[in-house]
Design a protein around this motif. Structure first.
Motif, mmCIF file in Angstrom:
data_model
loop_
_atom_site.group_PDB
_atom_site.id
_atom_site.type_symbol
_atom_site.label_atom_id
_atom_site.label_comp_id
_atom_site.label_asym_id
_atom_site.label_seq_id
_atom_site.Cartn_x
_atom_site.Cartn_y
_atom_site.Cartn_z
ATOM 1 N N THR A 1 0.803 -1.225 0.000
ATOM 2 C CA THR A 1 0.000 0.000 0.000
ATOM 3 C C THR A 1 0.830 1.265 0.000
ATOM 4 O O THR A 1 0.331 2.332 -0.357
ATOM 5 C CB THR A 1 -0.930 0.017 1.223
ATOM 6 O OG1 THR A 1 -0.119 -0.059 2.410
ATOM 7 C CG2 THR A 1 -1.906 -1.145 1.188
ATOM 8 N N ALA B 1 -8.933 3.068 1.919
ATOM 9 C CA ALA B 1 -8.556 3.676 3.189
ATOM 10 C C ALA B 1 -9.803 3.926 4.039
ATOM 11 O O ALA B 1 -10.841 4.373 3.530
ATOM 12 C CB ALA B 1 -7.818 4.989 2.951
ATOM 13 N N ARG C 1 -5.345 -0.099 13.975
ATOM 14 C CA ARG C 1 -5.181 0.234 12.553
ATOM 15 C C ARG C 1 -3.702 0.385 12.186
ATOM 16 O O ARG C 1 -3.381 0.827 11.079
ATOM 17 C CB ARG C 1 -5.899 1.543 12.209
ATOM 18 C CG ARG C 1 -7.373 1.375 11.836
ATOM 19 C CD ARG C 1 -8.248 1.061 12.985
ATOM 20 N NE ARG C 1 -9.681 1.078 12.614
ATOM 21 C CZ ARG C 1 -10.653 0.703 13.427
ATOM 22 N NH1 ARG C 1 -10.375 0.298 14.663
ATOM 23 N NH2 ARG C 1 -11.915 0.724 13.022
ATOM 24 N N LEU D 1 -4.326 1.557 5.939
ATOM 25 C CA LEU D 1 -4.622 2.831 5.292
ATOM 26 C C LEU D 1 -5.795 3.522 5.975
ATOM 27 O O LEU D 1 -6.839 2.914 6.215
ATOM 28 C CB LEU D 1 -4.951 2.621 3.821
ATOM 29 C CG LEU D 1 -3.822 2.117 2.924
ATOM 30 C CD1 LEU D 1 -4.351 1.870 1.517
ATOM 31 C CD2 LEU D 1 -2.657 3.095 2.896
ATOM 32 N N VAL D 2 -5.607 4.807 6.296
ATOM 33 C CA VAL D 2 -6.696 5.640 6.790
ATOM 34 C C VAL D 2 -6.704 6.944 6.002
ATOM 35 O O VAL D 2 -5.724 7.293 5.339
ATOM 36 C CB VAL D 2 -6.560 5.937 8.304
ATOM 37 C CG1 VAL D 2 -6.612 4.666 9.121
ATOM 38 C CG2 VAL D 2 -5.284 6.735 8.593
ATOM 39 N N ARG D 3 -7.791 7.682 6.124
ATOM 40 C CA ARG D 3 -7.944 8.924 5.353
ATOM 41 C C ARG D 3 -8.710 9.946 6.181
ATOM 42 O O ARG D 3 -9.678 9.603 6.864
ATOM 43 C CB ARG D 3 -8.710 8.635 4.065
ATOM 44 C CG ARG D 3 -8.738 9.783 3.072
ATOM 45 C CD ARG D 3 -9.537 9.404 1.841
ATOM 46 N NE ARG D 3 -10.945 9.774 1.972
ATOM 47 C CZ ARG D 3 -11.949 9.135 1.364
ATOM 48 N NH1 ARG D 3 -11.702 8.063 0.614
ATOM 49 N NH2 ARG D 3 -13.191 9.557 1.513
ATOM 50 N N ALA E 1 -4.160 10.828 3.113
ATOM 51 C CA ALA E 1 -4.301 9.398 3.363
ATOM 52 C C ALA E 1 -2.950 8.705 3.377
ATOM 53 O O ALA E 1 -1.985 9.162 2.744
ATOM 54 C CB ALA E 1 -5.195 8.763 2.297
ATOM 55 N N PRO F 1 -0.776 4.926 5.456
ATOM 56 C CA PRO F 1 -0.796 3.953 6.549
ATOM 57 C C PRO F 1 -0.530 4.606 7.899
ATOM 58 O O PRO F 1 0.164 5.619 7.995
ATOM 59 C CB PRO F 1 0.327 2.982 6.180
ATOM 60 C CG PRO F 1 1.251 3.774 5.317
ATOM 61 C CD PRO F 1 0.386 4.739 4.567
#
Length: 806
Positions: free
Chosen positions: A250, A338, A376, A380-382, A454, A456
């Motif tokens: 990612t 994400a 997490r 991936l987060v956003r 966005a 990781p």
């Protein structure tokens, strides 16, 4: 690489984004199609080493077994002379496809751990820091002494030059290993460039049976990412070698000293506590993967602590794979979507508080923010349209919030209002995007990163969870401007405090000019000014100089040149090296005053070790100082390695005013808000409590003589308005904290990790009536700062009896 052996700073990678790759010459020989030198270690038995022996590990990247009978491993010193000879260890047996083959070399006097049973044994005493290892299809010693000659020798199957001084190598040598680190191939591929193919890390010798040091006889364990991550902060597989760990790449960190890649499982389990993302650490070597590659990884699970060993760290760890190899099974795959962090996604409660480490606790991501982010880790987060709550730093990091209404200040920040109000929406952002492609946004508090930000989730060396951004929103200004306070009226006395951040005569004129402009234009030239962090004339040069007259003269000259008054100053030179702060700088507090508005009452005798006292004057209720300026109990152990308060006696329109300039000991050493121990221990608080008690006692001694005395105690107290230290400072009503007169979300003078908070204070004695108080926000919320503190000012009409000064 184990967390005890490796010291890397992920944040520093942000400084390297502008570097371009070096151009290297072509490889000297055709890459090996099967057997490769996989790892080289020469520190066995040396000082600090755990392993007792040197070793060379081979690996077969081919699809068929390779017979090694008649082959050899050979070694040449890094700086080979004409008389240097290649030393030879003959090999026997075969190496299976995908298998390992361990060659033990010389044993040293140190170390405590034996190698696993080797397939071949030699007695070559390899250097820990540099040399050349060759895999040769004969047992006859090589004669080549240059990279070109060795590359032309068809008997050389693989050649590894390790350490910076090595001249016989493939293109460029590996980074330098040591007594405690080896050079290991990042993947079972051979580009004929040793620098690109190898990373330095903790040695991981593995024999053909999959055995590891200390008798570990098990082959690598197949595992899923969520099995590695587990349901607590620590992996249940920490220290174990795992294999067949699958996922899609990612993100890739291609610069700095902490390179590697994140990959995420596309078939998650149903447990919300187990992360599906993981980081693969490759050291200073850029991994040969791309976003969208499906990979199968083999490596050792490690809990990496960024600040210290596991036994002493106060931070949380990052679960990662080290000494890894991998196979790309396909490319161009879609990456997992994400997770969007909206205002209600992250819990408002920050962390469980067991009164000890939170590491063994089961994660509860629905209840606590730190548990949410940990669950997490690597995924991936956003955050969309993220508001900035901590301005871009010199290290190209910025703090945003996913909760825009959480303790929001009028200027767009997030205010720290109590030890139990840590502001769970705060999140740091770093960038994985090369600077040449996308310069990092230079954002102020209140700005917005419009669109998606966005990447990781990671954990920062300096505390807090981080989005390692592969996508950055566009910077939209919030229109923040430095504040300007009003000028005092004719019958008002104005007193201000300003931490000028290690100001010395060694600083460039531009720093003096900028600070001076702020004094004149933003602070409206206060009558009296407490300055914190004034350094001696030579600044951080540790040369025995303690005088600061040149520093203060340049500053007052700059203020005058900016249109301000010709300030005078009073200060006391400290004993060399006794007041803490930057080594060599001898920081101290100083008092500036405008002689056109106020008079300073000089009483000689005050020195670095002389204690000032409040004494009675000739008239009833008349208080004065025994020396002016003077220091409060400078010999008291409460001031060890810390600044001593400076007390000055002034008169304004005939009325005496006592000003105490302060700079309490720093919060350095306190455990972080996001650390492993909750609630965090505030170890530095003990000293500030003692310091606050001494200042409080001194103020009470003045008020015992003159209950109506005008006393202003101000400066950088290095603590919050809700702290025990400030409560002790104001104990018994001797002083009142003016920051508490502001609305709660306007109480800040400093921004740290996205929290707008109070470190600087102005406090006044009870009969200073109707003070007009202002925190003048000109620095802390801005990427471009003259200091990291905002100044403050109070204006009031002194009410004490106008005693004769003498």
């Amino acid at each position: 690489m184990s967390s005890t052996a490796r010291r890397r700073v992920a944040l520093l990678s942000a400084l390297s984004v502008g570097l371009t790759a070096l151009t290297v010459p072509a490889a000297v020989a055709a890459p090996s199609p099967d057997v490769l030198v996989a790892e080289v270690y020469g520190g066995g038995g040396n000082s600090g080493a755990t392993l007792m022996s040197d070793f060379v590990e081979l690996a077969n990247a081919g699809a068929a077994p390779v017979e090694l009978a008649g082959w050899s491993v050979q070694y040449l010193p890094a700086s080979a002379s004409a008389s240097s000879t290649w030393q030879v260890t003959p090999l026997t047996g075969a190496v299976a496809p995908g298998g390992r083959y361990l060659v033990a070399e010389a044993k040293g006097a140190g170390g405590t751990v034996e190698l696993p049973a080797p397939e071949a044994t030699g007695a070559i005493p390899m250097s820990a820091t540099g040399g050349t290892v060759a895999l040769v299809t004969t047992t006859a010693p090589l004669t080549c002494k240059t990279a070109a000659d060795c590359g032309a020798d068809t008997r050389v199957r693989d050649l590894v030059g390790y350490g910076g001084s090595t001249v016989v190598r493939e293109v460029a040598p590996t980074a330098a290993p040591s007594n405690t680190t080896s050079a290991a191939r990042v993947a079972l591929t051979d580009t004929d460039n040793n620098a690109a193919d190898f990373a330095v890390g903790a040695p991981t010798p593995t024999n053909a049976a999959g055995e590891t040091p200390g008798g570990g006889g098990a082959a690598p364990t197949p595992a899923k990412i969520h099995e590695i991550q587990g349901t607590t902060r620590l992996s249940p597989l920490d220290g174990e070698k795992v294999t067949a760990v699958t996922g899609v790449v990612t993100a890739v960190r291609r610069f700095g000293s902490a390179r590697g890649f994140w990959f995420q499982d596309t078939a998650p389990d149903a447990d919300p506590a187990t992360s599906e993302g993981l980081f693969v650490f490759t050291g200073s070597t850029t991994p040969a993967v791309a976003v969208g590659d499906a990979v199968s990884v083999t490596g050792t699970v490690d809990e990496f602590y960024p600040d210290a060993s596991p036994a002493t760290s106060v931070q949380q760890s990052t679960t990662e794979l080290t000494s890894a190899t991998w196979t790309v099974t396909s490319s161009g795959n879609p990456i997992p979507a994400a997770e969007v962090l909206g205002p209600d996604t992250v819990p408002a409660a920050y962390t469980p508080s067991p009164g000890a480490s939170i590491e063994p606790l089961a994660l509860d991501p629905a209840a606590y923010a730190l548990d949410f982010y940990e669950s997490r880790e690597g995924m991936l987060v956003r955050v969309d349209d993220a508001r900035v709550v901590g301005a871009t730093s010199d290290f190209n990091e910025v703090w945003i919030t996913s909760k825009p209404d959480q303790n929001r200040s009028a200027r767009g920040g997030t205010v720290y209002t109590g030890y139990d109000q840590q502001n769970s929406g705060r999140l740091q952002v770093l960038s994985l995007i090369p600077f040449a492609e996308r310069p990092f946004p230079q954002a102020n508090v209140g700005d917005t990163l419009a669109g998606a930000t966005a990447g990781p989730v990671d954990f920062s060396r300096f505390g807090g969870y981080v989005v390692q951004a592969t996508e950055l929103g566009e910077l939209v200004s919030g229109g923040l401007r430095p504040e300007v306070t009003r000028a005092e009226r004719a019958n008002e006395l104005s007193v201000a405090t300003y931490n000028v951040e290690n100001l010395s005569a060694a600083d460039p004129q531009a720093k003096f000019d900028r600070l001076a402009t702020a004094i004149v234009e933003n602070l409206a030239t206060p009558d009296i000014l407490s300055l914190e962090e004034i350094q001696d004339n030579t600044g951080p040069t540790n040369d025995g100089v303690v005088a600061a007259d040149q520093t203060l003269r340049r500053f007052t000259d700059a203020i005058s040149a900016a249109g301000g008054p010709r300030y005078e100053w009073r200060q006391i030179d400290p004993v060399d090296g006794k007041d803490g702060g930057q080594p060599g700088g001898n920081i101290r507090v100083a008092l500036l005053f405008n002689p056109d508005r106020v008079s300073f009452v000089d009483r000689p005798g005050g020195g670095a070790t002389t204690a000032v006292q409040a004494v009675r004057g000739r008239f009833p209720f008349q208080a004065k100082l025994s020396v002016s300026p003077g220091r409060i109990e400078p010999a008291n152990e409460a001031w060890n390695a810390s600044r001593k308060p400076l007390v000055g006696e002034f008169t304004f329109r005939g009325r005496p005013v006592f000003v105490i300039a302060n700079h309490f000991n720093s919060k350095g050493g306190d455990q972080p808000l996001s650390g492993r121990n909750q609630p965090p221990t505030r170890g530095s608080e003990t000293q500030r409590l003692a310091q606050a008690a001494l200042v409080n006692d001194f103020v009470k001694s003045v008020l015992a003589i003159d209950p109506l005395a005008n006393v202003v105690a101000l400066g950088d107290f290095n603590d919050f308005q809700f702290s025990p230290a400030i409560a002790r400072l104001t104990d018994g009503g001797a002083l009142r904290t003016l920051i508490d007169t502001l609305p709660e979300t306007e109480r800040y003078s400093y921004v740290f990790e996205g929290n707008s908070q109070v470190l600087d204070h102005i406090t006044t004695s009870p009969f200073i009536l109707r003070p007009d108080y202002d925190v003048v926000h000109i620095n802390a919320e801005f990427a471009d700062q003259a200091s990291d503190h905002d100044p403050q000012v109070v204006r009031f009409q002194p009410t004490s009896i106008p005693w004769p000064a003498k």
